[in-house]
Design a protein around this motif. Structure first.
Motif, PDB file in Angstrom:
ATOM      1  N   ILE A  57     -11.980   6.751   1.789  1.00 46.73           N
ATOM      2  CA  ILE A  57     -11.463   7.256   3.063  1.00 46.73           C
ATOM      3  C   ILE A  57     -12.482   6.851   4.115  1.00 46.73           C
ATOM      4  N   GLY A  58     -12.204   5.771   4.816  1.00 50.44           N
ATOM      5  CA  GLY A  58     -13.153   5.226   5.777  1.00 50.44           C
ATOM      6  C   GLY A  58     -12.755   5.513   7.207  1.00 50.44           C
ATOM      7  N   ILE A  59     -13.759   5.619   8.096  1.00 49.21           N
ATOM      8  CA  ILE A  59     -13.497   5.745   9.532  1.00 49.21           C
ATOM      9  C   ILE A  59     -13.284   4.328  10.065  1.00 49.21           C
ATOM     10  N   LYS A  60     -12.132   4.083  10.621  1.00 52.27           N
ATOM     11  CA  LYS A  60     -11.759   2.724  11.022  1.00 52.27           C
ATOM     12  C   LYS A  60     -12.749   2.163  12.044  1.00 52.27           C
ATOM     13  N   ILE A  97      -8.518   7.264  10.153  1.00 51.53           N
ATOM     14  CA  ILE A  97      -9.032   7.019   8.811  1.00 51.53           C
ATOM     15  C   ILE A  97      -8.179   5.954   8.126  1.00 51.53           C
ATOM     16  N   VAL A  98      -8.865   5.186   7.257  1.00 53.97           N
ATOM     17  CA  VAL A  98      -8.189   4.173   6.453  1.00 53.97           C
ATOM     18  C   VAL A  98      -8.398   4.551   4.994  1.00 53.97           C
ATOM     19  N   VAL A 119      -5.941  -4.364  -4.125  1.00 57.36           N
ATOM     20  CA  VAL A 119      -6.645  -3.402  -3.295  1.00 57.36           C
ATOM     21  C   VAL A 119      -6.602  -3.994  -1.887  1.00 57.36           C
ATOM     22  N   GLY A 120      -5.930  -3.305  -0.981  1.00 52.79           N
ATOM     23  CA  GLY A 120      -5.665  -3.910   0.328  1.00 52.79           C
ATOM     24  C   GLY A 120      -4.800  -5.142   0.147  1.00 52.79           C
ATOM     25  N   LEU A 139      -3.385   3.012   3.566  1.00 45.92           N
ATOM     26  CA  LEU A 139      -2.750   3.893   4.545  1.00 45.92           C
ATOM     27  C   LEU A 139      -3.705   4.153   5.699  1.00 45.92           C
ATOM     28  N   GLU A 140      -3.219   4.013   6.937  1.00 48.78           N
ATOM     29  CA  GLU A 140      -3.984   4.394   8.124  1.00 48.78           C
ATOM     30  C   GLU A 140      -3.366   5.651   8.721  1.00 48.78           C
TER      31      GLU A 140
END
Length: 524
Positions: free
Chosen positions: A45-48, A75-76, A268-269, A85-86
């Motif tokens: 869960i990354g901060i875009k 979040i991404v 993945v992606g 998912l964004e």
């Protein structure tokens, strides 16, 4: 007339306000598989656009500081085998845990199908072999560092026990170096989380014998503290040295000691991954163990994205999962960097037998006749138990073996002594020579018990064990591709041979000053 509110009322109000304030400083969420409703563990869960984020835990839970929602961030969410998912953080609630569902991805992206099929078809083993040979090309050879959330704990019946949490920074000199000797670490925060169960008996060290042990295995110390030991279980990073049993040296042993099979590709992606299952070859395992796992390798450049490794022990028709190691890497701007590593193992913890001996007492009735010496009338051992024994087994002389000063002592007769004890009357000739020095010989008294049962058919002194699992995990939050960006030059590197708790120095809170946070599990 003024009324006085009780102190307890104001205290409750204060605690409620404090609790709400603490809850509102973070956003909590749980990731679920849209199809099955099961938690999705180890998702990123990354901060875009900010190169910072967290990893969901085994229950799919995660936390994000409220600061990012106030900044209008997005979040991404990405995970191997799922559609990325964004989501705007403004869509998530501050007052309660958020449930987010993500969709499984098709095994290939439509636009990549043609390229994928046109590639020369390699066997699963050939792909693994190339991936190992390409480690120097795909993983960083230059110094870098990463900040991560570390935790260790035990788990029993789904309950977290002795949850230790830390924010650490790891300074890695590159994959061409020996991780054991050159990698350094700084500790920015550390705590034993007392919101969860604290039980000292679960936290004792392994003795590999009776008190705490892994069945049919031995916890061999690598040297170093708990974080150092965890990092040595990353077979990819430590590909040139021995990491753990059956993987051994990843460079030279992994390919030869396992059998590989192709599964359906996944993604993945927008990256296509070969999904390859494997099992250990029997000559290298012996008859008592099984090995199973899966490795994800990028199509085209053969970069290793994830390694799952599980070792089972076998007893007759049953298998127990002894240990499970998962390590995942994610693509950065110039190579593959650690995403997380999770290691857990089964252990047994000794607890008192249900039916046991609570005490043994030697008693003699004797008189001193001077020149003649000791005139012994009777000598007996009183064996005191915690429950009433079955009479026939407790009075059977064959169920006792007694040695005093390395001499076998015969039992003349046995009689009950109340509900919980028996008296073992000893042969006079065996004990008379020892009585003058009885204080010297008594510590050498040894008594072994045979098949003595209580009235519920519990065997006397039969060992009892509690089964649990030990976890150590490190989840990366941010990568820096140079070690010159030392965030705390005033803080020395930790001593790798000293526990994290002993290393810890009191610092200002990390959250709010450095932008990193404890991704504490949500309480169920």
């Amino acid at each position: 007339m003024k009324t006085r509110r009780p102190l307890l009322y104001w205290l409750c109000c204060f605690l409620l306000i404090t609790s709400l304030s603490a809850q509102q400083s973070i956003i909590t969420g749980t990731l679920l598989d849209e199809q099955t409703g099961e938690p999705v563990p180890f998702a990123t869960i990354g901060i875009k656009g900010q190169n910072i984020g967290v990893i969901s835990n085994l229950e799919g839970d995660f936390q994000i500081p409220l600061t990012y929602q106030k900044q209008g961030d997005t979040i991404v969410i990405s995970c191997i085998g799922y559609i990325t998912l964004e989501m705007a953080l403004s869509q998530l609630s501050m007052q309660q845990a958020n449930t987010i569902t993500i969709q499984r991805a098709a095994y290939v992206l439509p636009e990549a199908v043609v390229r994928f099929k046109q590639r020369k078809q390699l066997s699963a083993g050939q792909i693994v072999y190339r991936a190992i040979r390409r480690i120097p090309d795909n993983f960083p050879q230059s110094p870098f560092s990463y900040i991560g959330y570390y935790r260790d704990y035990q788990k029993r019946h789904g309950q977290y026990i002795n949850l230790n949490e830390a924010i650490v920074e790891v300074f890695d000199r590159g994959f061409q170096t020996d991780n054991r000797f050159v990698t350094q670490m700084k500790l920015y925060n550390y705590l034993l989380n007392e919101d969860f169960v604290v039980n000292d008996s679960f936290a004792i060290a392994y003795d590999n014998k009776n008190e705490k042990f892994v069945p049919n295995a031995e916890m061999t110390p690598f040297g170093g503290n708990e974080l150092s030991i965890l990092m040595m279980h990353d077979a990819v990073r430590n590909h040139r040295v021995h990491s753990y049993s059956f993987v051994n040296i990843f460079d030279t042993d992994f390919y030869h000691q396992h059998k590989f099979s192709m599964s359906e590709p996944t993604v993945v992606g927008d990256i296509i991954l070969h999904s390859i299952t494997f099992e250990g070859r029997r000559p290298y395992l012996g008859p008592k163990f099984d090995v199973e796992g899966r490795i994800y390798i990028e199509s085209g450049n053969f970069a290793i994205h994830k390694l799952e490794y599980r070792v089972y022990d076998k007893e007759e028709d049953t298998r127990r999962l002894l240990y499970d190691i998962q390590v995942e890497y994610a693509r950065g701007s110039d190579g593959m960097y650690l995403n997380y590593i999770s290691f857990n193992n089964l252990f047994y913890l000794s607890k008192p037998p249900l039916f046991r001996v609570d005490g043994i007492r030697l008693d003699t009735t004797q008189s001193n006749t001077g020149a003649v010496g000791w005139n012994l009338r009777t000598t007996y051992l009183e064996v005191i138990m915690n429950k009433s024994p079955d009479r026939s087994s407790a009075l059977n002389k064959d169920n006792y073996s007694i040695k005093l000063a390395k001499r076998k002592v015969q039992i003349e007769r046995i009689i009950p002594d109340g509900a919980y004890a028996v008296r073992l009357f000893l042969n006079n000739e065996d004990v008379i020579p020892l009585l003058k020095d009885i204080d010297q010989w008594l510590p050498q008294l040894k008594i072994e018990f045979g098949e003595i049962y209580d009235r519920h058919h519990h065997l006397l002194n039969e060992p009892q064990y509690e089964e649990a699992r030990q976890y150590r995990e490190l989840f990366r939050q941010k990568i820096t591709t140079t070690t010159t960006a030392d965030r705390r030059k005033d803080l020395p590197f930790i001593d790798r041979d000293t526990t994290l708790s002993a290393n810890f120095q009191l610092l200002q809170p990390v959250t709010g000053t450095m932008g990193y946070w404890m991704n504490t599990p949500l309480k169920q």
